[in-house]
Design an enzyme around this catalytic site. Structure first.
Site, mmCIF file in Angstrom:
data_model
loop_
_atom_site.group_PDB
_atom_site.id
_atom_site.type_symbol
_atom_site.label_atom_id
_atom_site.label_comp_id
_atom_site.label_asym_id
_atom_site.label_seq_id
_atom_site.Cartn_x
_atom_site.Cartn_y
_atom_site.Cartn_z
ATOM 1 N N SER A 82 -2.894 5.261 -2.639
ATOM 2 C CA SER A 82 -3.775 4.350 -3.374
ATOM 3 C C SER A 82 -3.013 3.087 -3.727
ATOM 4 O O SER A 82 -1.815 3.146 -4.001
ATOM 5 C CB SER A 82 -4.263 4.989 -4.670
ATOM 6 N N GLN A 129 2.377 5.525 -4.195
ATOM 7 C CA GLN A 129 3.081 6.773 -3.923
ATOM 8 C C GLN A 129 3.055 7.103 -2.436
ATOM 9 O O GLN A 129 1.977 7.181 -1.839
ATOM 10 C CB GLN A 129 2.419 7.902 -4.705
ATOM 11 N N GLY A 130 4.227 7.278 -1.847
ATOM 12 C CA GLY A 130 4.324 7.664 -0.433
ATOM 13 C C GLY A 130 4.866 9.074 -0.322
ATOM 14 O O GLY A 130 6.044 9.277 -0.019
ATOM 15 N N GLU A 137 3.732 15.953 -17.074
ATOM 16 C CA GLU A 137 2.322 16.202 -17.306
ATOM 17 C C GLU A 137 2.235 17.254 -18.400
ATOM 18 O O GLU A 137 2.655 18.376 -18.221
ATOM 19 C CB GLU A 137 1.685 16.688 -16.000
#
Lengths: 287, 384
Positions: free
Chosen positions: B163, B128-129, B246
């Site tokens: 990550s 993820q950027g 989510e």
């Protein structure tokens, strides 16, 4: 798994809220503060509405509902600061004649204290030699007794439900004030320092809600101990923060905030000591 | 209001438990934390096993190749896998929980066909950027620039807290395509191939001593316009759509794990005599109340999500605020149980205590979460 209120439970909660809004509004609250004493007419109305007979089987003239419904009703009572020995009378329904209908007012020895002793028709527990206190809560007359009484787990849970109602109400009052009170040209609720106090009040109340409702479903003594600790924390800490958000007005007699705080203090003395609840939860880990 | 699972849910649990008992012993040995290629292979291998057993993309919609499982089944899956000691989602995290659902919701049929199956099958890793050195809590202030040049965007800037960047195939990248628009309206979502020329990945060492994150530097990296998901300058909305995937289950495994650790703390305290200290004992009792309540709050949020057809309730921020604090309290209590041994890095709880420090910061600091609770739930006015 449907760990949420059913339609019937919502209807019951709304019904109790409606009754209490009609019969114990802000004016009635302040009238009760000005003229202490139990409103027997209201007490019988609560009886007629099934507040005390809620968990009594229908065959015995009760409503035949369970602990989750009782918890919802007591939460509403907690919200509006409904005075009187509600838990003791509710627990006496079916055991003490007239308790279920609200004809008889029942008090009980709990945690070295008796609430509403002088107004009660029946006192459960060893109350001989009870000495009156000048109660910190203007809406809860107290007597001190030597006997501690054996804490009933349902009484502990219903008290937690009242505390939950208080925690929720304290958050609402704080938010209402923070939205309307202006300083430095804006509502104080626009300041993060105030915002964060309110957010934490909600977090504590909602965490306590999950614990209280779950304990009502499981009736597990460890769950009840957890519910009690979290509800006490949410109510006592929440009313303190509510007072803080109200600033100087919160320190005055005419603001109702102190009534919520004082009642939360009274309820947190019920049952056994907090440390005993903690020990129950610790022993559960050791098992 | 009940806490009972339906016969179908219990059957799902029993079948899963049975499969886990058979599957977990066949796993290869766990790679060391510094062995990134090894970690990638291990995590993808686990995802492949889930896929072959029919558990891949449990929460994804069926038309995206997922199982379309209810939030309650997700809860059961996460609870059971944690209890069985199954591997964590690891390198599959962004693919399964963010980039994948984004593409499923907003991608074209071609984009879905290209990117979704490899995630489910355990073949490709996403990173993820989003965050940048100057865009943390204020994510929408991001400055990584993307300029259109023919069929490509040319991207220059830097990302942080990424990550698995070293071993990722793809990066879900937020870039600024319109510097003149209000900050939320000039952002675009791109799928960046991590082997494109001009990308430099530099590991970022955390206070725990390990390199769990990386910085990613982008120097005139060409990304095909075809890799854009959603419209140009609509990337903020595209990203937020995914956050709604989510459904109250984000921390299920962690709460289960915390309750297990709490039991281990009590056992250790009894062995080393600390249990005789009533202050410590009651502190652990309080933590028991805390994590029991957090588990109930999870069940509450999941039930609410289920009733609303998968739309998340307001419970997420409330839960995260309480949980991140409780987790730090848990490992502070662990230090109290361990005494001087709490300074020993070879003790598992020492590293866990260090990593718990990130919980009140990552995925929205507690301060930002309190703003969200106050403004969106309680309706307090925005500051000016």
């Amino acid at each position: 798994m449907r760990f949420r209120l059913t339609e019937d439970q919502r209807a019951l909660r709304d019904g109790v809220r409606g009754l209490l809004t009609r019969r114990f509004d802000r004016e009635a609250l302040w009238a009760a503060v000005a003229a202490p004493g139990l409103d027997r007419v209201l007490w019988r109305e609560l009886g007629a509405a099934g507040f005390f007979a809620l968990r009594l089987p229908e065959a015995d003239g009760g409503v035949g509902l369970g602990l989750p419904e009782a918890v919802l009703a007591f939460e509403e009572a907690g919200r509006v600061l409904l005075p009187g020995p509600l838990v003791a009378t509710h627990l006496a329904a079916g055991a003490v004649p007239g308790a279920a209908t609200g004809e008889t007012v029942v008090a009980a020895v709990d945690g070295g204290l008796v609430e509403w002793l002088a107004e009660a028709d029946v006192v459960r527990g060893e109350a001989a030699g009870a000495v009156p206190l000048r109660s910190v809560d203007p809406l809860t007359p107290l007597h001190r007794v030597a006997a501690v009484g054996s804490p009933d787990s349902v009484a502990v849970l219903l008290t937690a439900a009242e505390q939950l109602g208080t925690a929720t109400r304290a958050c609402e009052l704080a938010v209402q004030h923070a939205r309307t009170r202006e300083q430095f040209g804006q509502p104080i609720g626009a300041f993060q320092a105030v915002k964060h106090l309110c957010a934490e009040m909600l977090v504590r109340a909602e965490t306590a809600r999950a614990a209280v409702y779950a304990a009502a479903v499981t009736t597990d003594p460890v769950d009840i101990a957890a519910a009690r600790l979290l509800a006490d924390e949410a109510a006592v800490h929440g009313t303190r923060d509510c007072l803080q958000v109200h600033g100087g007005m919160g320190f005055t007699w005419e603001s109702e905030v102190h009534l919520h705080l004082k009642r939360a203090w009274v309820r947190s003395q019920r049952g056994s000591a907090n440390t005993e609840s903690e020990e129950i939860l610790a022993a559960d880990l050791a098992g | 209001m009940d806490l009972a699972y339906s016969p179908e849910e219990e059957e799902f649990r029993a079948r899963l438990r049975e499969w886990l008992a058979k599957a977990l012993p066949t796993l290869p040995p766990k790679p060391s934390p510094d062995d990134w290629p090894g970690r990638r292979a291990y995590d993808l291998g686990w995802q492949r096993m889930l896929h072959d057993a029919g558990y891949a993309g449990l929460h994804w919609p069926v038309d995206a190749g997922g199982q379309g499982a209810t939030p309650t089944r997700q809860l059961i899956f996460l609870e059971e896998t944690e209890n069985a000691g199954a591997p964590y989602v690891g390198a599959n995290f962004v693919g399964l929980l963010h980039a994948g659902p984004t593409i499923a919701a907003e991608g074209t049929p071609g984009q879905r066909a290209r990117w979704l199956p490899p995630v489910l099958r355990g073949e490709e890793v996403w990173c993820q950027g989003f965050s940048e050195p100057d865009a943390g809590s204020d994510l929408a202030a991001l400055r990584t620039r993307a300029c259109r040049d023919g069929d490509d965007y040319v991207v220059t800037g830097s990302k942080i807290w990424t990550s698995h960047a070293e071993v990722a195939d793809w990066c879900e990248l937020l870039v600024r395509t319109d510097p003149d628009a209000p900050k939320h309206r000039g952002i675009t979502w791109l799928a960046l191939p991590m082997d494109a020329p001009g990308i430099t990945v530099r590991p970022l060492r955390t206070l725990a001593g390990s390199a769990e994150f990386a910085e990613v530097f982008l120097d005139e990296v060409r990304v095909p316009v075809a890799n854009r998901v959603g419209d140009e300058n609509d990337g903020w909305r595209v990203t937020m759509v995914t956050l709604s995937f989510e459904r109250g289950t984000a921390f299920v495994g962690e709460v289960v794990a915390c309750r297990r650790v709490l039991g281990e703390l009590a056992r250790t305290a009894r062995e080393n005599g600390r249990w005789d200290d009533p202050v410590l004992r009651r502190r652990l009792g309080r933590l028991n109340a805390e994590f029991r309540a957090l588990w109930r709050l999870t069940q509450w949020n999941v039930s609410e999500a289920e009733a609303s057809g998968g739309v998340p309730g307001v419970g997420g921020s409330v839960f995260k605020l309480r949980y991140s604090h409780a987790r730090q309290e848990l490992y502070d209590a662990a230090a109290d149980v361990l005494g001087p041994d709490c300074l020993d890095l070879d003790r598992e709880w020492t590293l866990d205590r260090l990593s718990s420090l990130s919980y009140t910061i990552a995925a929205g600091t507690s301060q930002i979460q309190r703003n969200i609770v106050a403004e969106r739930i309680l309706g307090l006015p925005k500051g000016r």
